[in-house]
Design a protein around this motif. Sequence first.
Motif, PDB file in Angstrom:
ATOM      1  N   THR A  48       0.946  -1.140   0.272  1.00  0.00           N
ATOM      2  CA  THR A  48       0.325   0.107  -0.345  1.00  0.00           C
ATOM      3  C   THR A  48       0.933   1.047  -0.390  1.00  0.00           C
ATOM      4  O   THR A  48       2.116   1.027   0.335  1.00  0.00           O
ATOM      5  CB  THR A  48      -0.981   0.056   1.103  1.00  0.00           C
ATOM      6  OG1 THR A  48      -1.988  -0.856   0.950  1.00  0.00           O
ATOM      7  CG2 THR A  48      -1.119   1.107   1.560  1.00  0.00           C
ATOM      8  N   ALA A 110      -3.620   6.552   6.463  1.00  0.00           N
ATOM      9  CA  ALA A 110      -4.030   5.720   6.678  1.00  0.00           C
ATOM     10  C   ALA A 110      -6.086   5.647   6.120  1.00  0.00           C
ATOM     11  O   ALA A 110      -6.707   4.765   5.897  1.00  0.00           O
ATOM     12  CB  ALA A 110      -4.420   5.534   8.624  1.00  0.00           C
ATOM     13  N   ASP A 113      -6.286   4.133   2.541  1.00  0.00           N
ATOM     14  CA  ASP A 113      -5.944   3.124   3.026  1.00  0.00           C
ATOM     15  C   ASP A 113      -7.017   2.662   3.760  1.00  0.00           C
ATOM     16  O   ASP A 113      -8.073   1.008   3.403  1.00  0.00           O
ATOM     17  CB  ASP A 113      -4.727   2.027   3.057  1.00  0.00           C
ATOM     18  CG  ASP A 113      -5.109   0.700   2.775  1.00  0.00           C
ATOM     19  OD1 ASP A 113      -5.251   0.548   1.779  1.00  0.00           O
ATOM     20  OD2 ASP A 113      -4.228   0.122   3.666  1.00  0.00           O
ATOM     21  N   GLY A 114      -7.210   2.958   4.377  1.00  0.00           N
ATOM     22  CA  GLY A 114      -8.060   2.150   6.123  1.00  0.00           C
ATOM     23  C   GLY A 114      -7.522   1.448   6.947  1.00  0.00           C
ATOM     24  O   GLY A 114      -7.515   0.731   7.994  1.00  0.00           O
ATOM     25  N   TRP A 115      -6.337   1.178   6.510  1.00  0.00           N
ATOM     26  CA  TRP A 115      -5.253   0.830   7.459  1.00  0.00           C
ATOM     27  C   TRP A 115      -4.015   1.812   7.383  1.00  0.00           C
ATOM     28  O   TRP A 115      -3.373   2.579   7.554  1.00  0.00           O
ATOM     29  CB  TRP A 115      -4.332  -0.513   6.529  1.00  0.00           C
ATOM     30  CG  TRP A 115      -3.167  -0.946   7.540  1.00  0.00           C
ATOM     31  CD1 TRP A 115      -3.644  -1.764   8.627  1.00  0.00           C
ATOM     32  CD2 TRP A 115      -1.830  -0.824   7.372  1.00  0.00           C
ATOM     33  NE1 TRP A 115      -2.296  -1.902   9.110  1.00  0.00           N
ATOM     34  CE2 TRP A 115      -1.701  -1.704   7.790  1.00  0.00           C
ATOM     35  CE3 TRP A 115      -0.858  -0.375   6.210  1.00  0.00           C
ATOM     36  CZ2 TRP A 115      -0.015  -2.435   8.170  1.00  0.00           C
ATOM     37  CZ3 TRP A 115      -0.011  -1.059   6.133  1.00  0.00           C
ATOM     38  CH2 TRP A 115       1.147  -1.481   6.903  1.00  0.00           C
ATOM     39  N   ASP A 116      -3.516   1.467   9.690  1.00  0.00           N
ATOM     40  CA  ASP A 116      -2.697   2.724   9.777  1.00  0.00           C
ATOM     41  C   ASP A 116      -1.759   1.787  10.416  1.00  0.00           C
ATOM     42  O   ASP A 116      -1.627   1.046  11.168  1.00  0.00           O
ATOM     43  CB  ASP A 116      -3.389   3.034  10.956  1.00  0.00           C
ATOM     44  CG  ASP A 116      -2.665   4.632  11.320  1.00  0.00           C
ATOM     45  OD1 ASP A 116      -1.599   3.960  11.208  1.00  0.00           O
ATOM     46  OD2 ASP A 116      -2.870   5.086  12.418  1.00  0.00           O
ATOM     47  N   PRO A 117      -0.778   2.130   9.424  1.00  0.00           N
ATOM     48  CA  PRO A 117       0.808   0.731   9.839  1.00  0.00           C
ATOM     49  C   PRO A 117       1.401   1.614  11.394  1.00  0.00           C
ATOM     50  O   PRO A 117       1.894   0.624  12.482  1.00  0.00           O
ATOM     51  CB  PRO A 117       1.718   0.955   9.419  1.00  0.00           C
ATOM     52  CG  PRO A 117       1.220   1.449   8.105  1.00  0.00           C
ATOM     53  CD  PRO A 117      -0.246   2.449   8.639  1.00  0.00           C
ATOM     54  N   SER A 120       0.617  -1.340  14.146  1.00  0.00           N
ATOM     55  CA  SER A 120       1.043  -2.971  14.036  1.00  0.00           C
ATOM     56  C   SER A 120       1.939  -3.494  14.338  1.00  0.00           C
ATOM     57  O   SER A 120       3.121  -4.077  13.812  1.00  0.00           O
ATOM     58  CB  SER A 120       0.823  -2.763  12.475  1.00  0.00           C
ATOM     59  OG  SER A 120      -0.514  -2.184  11.685  1.00  0.00           O
ATOM     60  N   TYR A 124       7.137  -2.233  12.054  1.00  0.00           N
ATOM     61  CA  TYR A 124       7.139  -1.188  10.590  1.00  0.00           C
ATOM     62  C   TYR A 124       7.619  -0.078  11.127  1.00  0.00           C
ATOM     63  O   TYR A 124       7.325  -0.043  11.926  1.00  0.00           O
ATOM     64  CB  TYR A 124       5.335  -1.224  10.607  1.00  0.00           C
ATOM     65  CG  TYR A 124       4.452  -1.867  10.273  1.00  0.00           C
ATOM     66  CD1 TYR A 124       4.404  -2.224   8.366  1.00  0.00           C
ATOM     67  CD2 TYR A 124       4.114  -3.702  10.983  1.00  0.00           C
ATOM     68  CE1 TYR A 124       3.972  -3.317   8.086  1.00  0.00           C
ATOM     69  CE2 TYR A 124       3.296  -4.423  10.340  1.00  0.00           C
ATOM     70  CZ  TYR A 124       3.559  -4.512   9.117  1.00  0.00           C
ATOM     71  OH  TYR A 124       2.314  -5.335   7.885  1.00  0.00           O
TER      72      TYR A 124
END
Length: 159
Positions: A48, A110, A113-117, A120, A124
């Motif tokens: 991403t 975020a 994409d809707g994902w926040d590394p 994580s 990361y």
Amino acid sequence: MTAADSSPGGPRSIEQRGREALERLTRDTDAWVATADATGEPTLVPLTFWWDGETVWLATRDTNPTGRNLRTSGRVRLSFGHTRDVVLIQGTARRLTSEELPASVGDAFAAKDGWDPRGSGPSYVWFQITPEVIQAWGTVPEMADRDLMRDGKWLVRGD
């Protein structure tokens, strides 16, 4: 369907490809990321990304082959789109930890994409890719005039 898919009238202008390349960088979610280790062993993975208008931001584990290769060599090639409408970026990578990352970059990544590394785990890290070469083409007739950027300088930006 893009102009490259259905261009019975011939190749797109370099200006049109520049506009479409910037649209792709803004719209697409993932890119193919190609790196190599010190022995030349290649790695190709989808990641991403977020385009900030000048650079590409990626997040990956620091310990996987892509993270190690980016950290060690700083060299990367990115591919967006498909073989009949491709944007290629060759660039250099700068590594940042989540603590070093500007909050605005993490928030924009975020949101896209809707994902926040950042949530994580500490393995990361972030890589800011500064383009040196950007190319865009769809078919063989467009290949001769495919450079949008060379040596980090825009030849045709398209916006």
